[in-house]
Design a protein around this motif. Structure first.
Motif, mmCIF file in Angstrom:
data_model
loop_
_atom_site.group_PDB
_atom_site.id
_atom_site.type_symbol
_atom_site.label_atom_id
_atom_site.label_comp_id
_atom_site.label_asym_id
_atom_site.label_seq_id
_atom_site.Cartn_x
_atom_site.Cartn_y
_atom_site.Cartn_z
ATOM 1 N N THR A 60 0.843 -1.071 -0.101
ATOM 2 C CA THR A 60 -0.203 0.090 -0.033
ATOM 3 C C THR A 60 1.035 1.287 0.045
ATOM 4 O O THR A 60 0.451 2.419 -0.556
ATOM 5 C CB THR A 60 -0.759 -0.030 1.202
ATOM 6 N N ILE A 61 2.186 1.206 0.503
ATOM 7 C CA ILE A 61 2.954 2.341 0.464
ATOM 8 C C ILE A 61 3.363 2.434 -0.690
ATOM 9 O O ILE A 61 3.467 3.744 -1.302
ATOM 10 C CB ILE A 61 3.969 2.144 1.485
ATOM 11 N N ALA A 62 3.806 1.494 -1.499
ATOM 12 C CA ALA A 62 3.989 1.445 -2.974
ATOM 13 C C ALA A 62 3.218 2.076 -3.686
ATOM 14 O O ALA A 62 3.128 2.710 -4.814
ATOM 15 C CB ALA A 62 4.742 0.067 -3.518
ATOM 16 N N MET A 63 1.844 1.555 -3.543
ATOM 17 C CA MET A 63 0.863 2.326 -4.327
ATOM 18 C C MET A 63 0.428 3.854 -4.114
ATOM 19 O O MET A 63 0.272 4.341 -4.975
ATOM 20 C CB MET A 63 -0.626 1.512 -3.802
ATOM 21 N N GLU A 64 0.649 4.141 -3.025
ATOM 22 C CA GLU A 64 0.631 5.746 -2.568
ATOM 23 C C GLU A 64 1.819 6.234 -3.465
ATOM 24 O O GLU A 64 1.369 7.142 -3.715
ATOM 25 C CB GLU A 64 0.909 5.817 -1.171
ATOM 26 N N SER A 65 2.994 5.579 -3.522
ATOM 27 C CA SER A 65 3.788 6.536 -4.341
ATOM 28 C C SER A 65 3.468 6.229 -5.729
ATOM 29 O O SER A 65 3.782 7.373 -6.578
ATOM 30 C CB SER A 65 5.312 5.331 -4.057
ATOM 31 N N GLU A 66 3.018 5.462 -6.297
ATOM 32 C CA GLU A 66 2.470 5.095 -7.564
ATOM 33 C C GLU A 66 1.426 6.370 -8.066
ATOM 34 O O GLU A 66 1.332 6.901 -9.029
ATOM 35 C CB GLU A 66 2.164 3.910 -8.098
ATOM 36 N N ILE A 67 0.570 6.384 -6.994
ATOM 37 C CA ILE A 67 -0.522 7.405 -7.277
ATOM 38 C C ILE A 67 0.098 8.677 -7.161
ATOM 39 O O ILE A 67 -0.369 9.726 -8.082
ATOM 40 C CB ILE A 67 -1.570 7.374 -6.079
ATOM 41 N N ASP A 68 1.050 9.215 -6.685
ATOM 42 C CA ASP A 68 1.772 10.407 -6.460
ATOM 43 C C ASP A 68 2.423 10.623 -7.788
ATOM 44 O O ASP A 68 2.483 11.729 -8.438
ATOM 45 C CB ASP A 68 2.784 10.632 -5.474
ATOM 46 N N GLU A 69 2.939 9.368 -8.259
ATOM 47 C CA GLU A 69 3.563 9.738 -9.645
ATOM 48 C C GLU A 69 2.464 9.871 -10.877
ATOM 49 O O GLU A 69 2.811 10.742 -11.605
ATOM 50 C CB GLU A 69 4.311 8.293 -10.066
ATOM 51 N N ILE A 70 1.152 9.169 -10.599
ATOM 52 C CA ILE A 70 0.284 9.572 -11.582
ATOM 53 C C ILE A 70 -0.043 10.998 -11.583
ATOM 54 O O ILE A 70 -0.321 11.643 -12.716
ATOM 55 C CB ILE A 70 -1.063 8.688 -11.259
ATOM 56 N N ARG A 71 -0.253 11.572 -10.306
ATOM 57 C CA ARG A 71 -0.554 12.801 -10.051
ATOM 58 C C ARG A 71 0.290 13.775 -10.778
ATOM 59 O O ARG A 71 -0.288 14.877 -11.117
ATOM 60 C CB ARG A 71 -0.799 13.095 -8.409
ATOM 61 N N ARG A 72 1.628 13.486 -10.616
ATOM 62 C CA ARG A 72 2.567 14.419 -11.244
ATOM 63 C C ARG A 72 2.407 14.355 -12.845
ATOM 64 O O ARG A 72 2.929 15.405 -13.353
ATOM 65 C CB ARG A 72 3.846 13.938 -10.867
ATOM 66 N N GLU A 73 1.643 13.630 -13.555
ATOM 67 C CA GLU A 73 1.527 13.409 -14.767
ATOM 68 C C GLU A 73 0.465 14.373 -15.523
ATOM 69 O O GLU A 73 0.424 14.609 -16.693
ATOM 70 C CB GLU A 73 1.538 11.983 -15.472
ATOM 71 N N VAL A 74 -0.324 14.950 -14.369
ATOM 72 C CA VAL A 74 -1.483 15.707 -14.747
ATOM 73 C C VAL A 74 -1.084 17.176 -14.247
ATOM 74 O O VAL A 74 -0.540 17.378 -13.362
ATOM 75 C CB VAL A 74 -2.563 15.080 -14.616
ATOM 76 N N ASN A 75 -1.992 18.071 -14.652
ATOM 77 C CA ASN A 75 -2.132 19.473 -14.354
ATOM 78 C C ASN A 75 -2.875 19.747 -12.945
ATOM 79 O O ASN A 75 -3.880 20.289 -13.060
ATOM 80 C CB ASN A 75 -2.477 20.311 -15.572
ATOM 81 N N TRP A 76 -2.536 19.181 -11.871
ATOM 82 C CA TRP A 76 -3.192 19.418 -10.760
ATOM 83 C C TRP A 76 -2.782 20.764 -9.839
ATOM 84 O O TRP A 76 -3.513 20.973 -9.087
ATOM 85 C CB TRP A 76 -3.199 18.184 -9.901
ATOM 86 N N LYS A 77 -1.665 21.162 -10.268
ATOM 87 C CA LYS A 77 -1.188 22.396 -9.496
ATOM 88 C C LYS A 77 -1.645 23.830 -10.126
ATOM 89 O O LYS A 77 -1.197 24.084 -11.268
ATOM 90 C CB LYS A 77 0.173 22.575 -9.383
ATOM 91 N N TRP A 78 -2.860 24.302 -9.795
ATOM 92 C CA TRP A 78 -3.489 25.425 -10.417
ATOM 93 C C TRP A 78 -2.521 26.623 -10.429
ATOM 94 O O TRP A 78 -2.719 27.354 -11.417
ATOM 95 C CB TRP A 78 -4.985 25.909 -9.660
ATOM 96 N N TRP A 79 -1.558 26.710 -9.689
ATOM 97 C CA TRP A 79 -0.814 27.847 -9.667
ATOM 98 C C TRP A 79 0.308 27.807 -10.774
ATOM 99 O O TRP A 79 1.103 28.592 -10.858
ATOM 100 C CB TRP A 79 -0.115 28.065 -8.261
ATOM 101 N N LYS A 80 0.538 26.508 -11.464
ATOM 102 C CA LYS A 80 1.629 26.518 -12.313
ATOM 103 C C LYS A 80 1.158 26.271 -13.730
ATOM 104 O O LYS A 80 -0.209 26.177 -13.998
ATOM 105 C CB LYS A 80 2.231 25.076 -12.105
ATOM 106 N N GLN A 81 1.970 26.989 -14.731
ATOM 107 C CA GLN A 81 1.866 26.867 -16.284
ATOM 108 C C GLN A 81 1.272 25.262 -16.574
ATOM 109 O O GLN A 81 2.076 24.386 -16.149
ATOM 110 C CB GLN A 81 2.984 27.191 -16.910
ATOM 111 N N GLU A 82 0.325 25.405 -17.027
ATOM 112 C CA GLU A 82 -0.168 23.819 -17.702
ATOM 113 C C GLU A 82 0.832 23.275 -18.663
ATOM 114 O O GLU A 82 1.398 24.030 -19.507
ATOM 115 C CB GLU A 82 -1.651 23.925 -18.045
#
Length: 107
Positions: free
Chosen positions: A33-55
């Motif tokens: 489950t820790i490994a899965m949490e890490s992978e979820i973070d990597e998934i999130r980094r691939e999309v534009n979830w940071k509204w304060w950054k340039q898309e």
């Protein structure tokens, strides 16, 4: 799905044997489950979830690769708790029915 499950079993067993890993079920659940949490973070980094950054343009191939990494760990965890492709389907369908009932009842 059965073929995929067999491939995952072979990979898991190879890694366990080659690295001489000895874990309890509790240890495995925590580690996976820790490994899965890490992978979820990597998934999130691939999309534009940071509204304060340039898309940026989403690299769908890279995103899919990260989702597959998550699936690898999910399949390992499923095997650890004796979920077969058949029981996954059965339990999913039963839970899906409950979820629909909940929505009908204003959950």
């Amino acid at each position: 799905m059965k073929r995929c499950s067999k491939c995952k079993k072979e990979l898991d067993e190879r890694i366990i044997a080659e690295r001489n890993i000895d874990k309890t079920l509790d240890d495995w659940v925590i580690a996976i489950t820790i490994a899965m949490e890490s992978e979820i973070d990597e998934i999130r980094r691939e999309v534009n979830w940071k509204w304060w950054k340039q898309e940026k343009e989403v690299d769908i191939d890279r995103l899919q690769e990260e989702v597959i990494d998550l699936w690898h760990f999910l399949l390992s965890l499923s095997r650890m708790v004796d979920l077969t492709p058949e029981t996954i389907f059965e339990k999913y369908m039963a839970k899906n029915k409950i979820n629909h009932q909940r929505q009908e009842q204003g959950y």
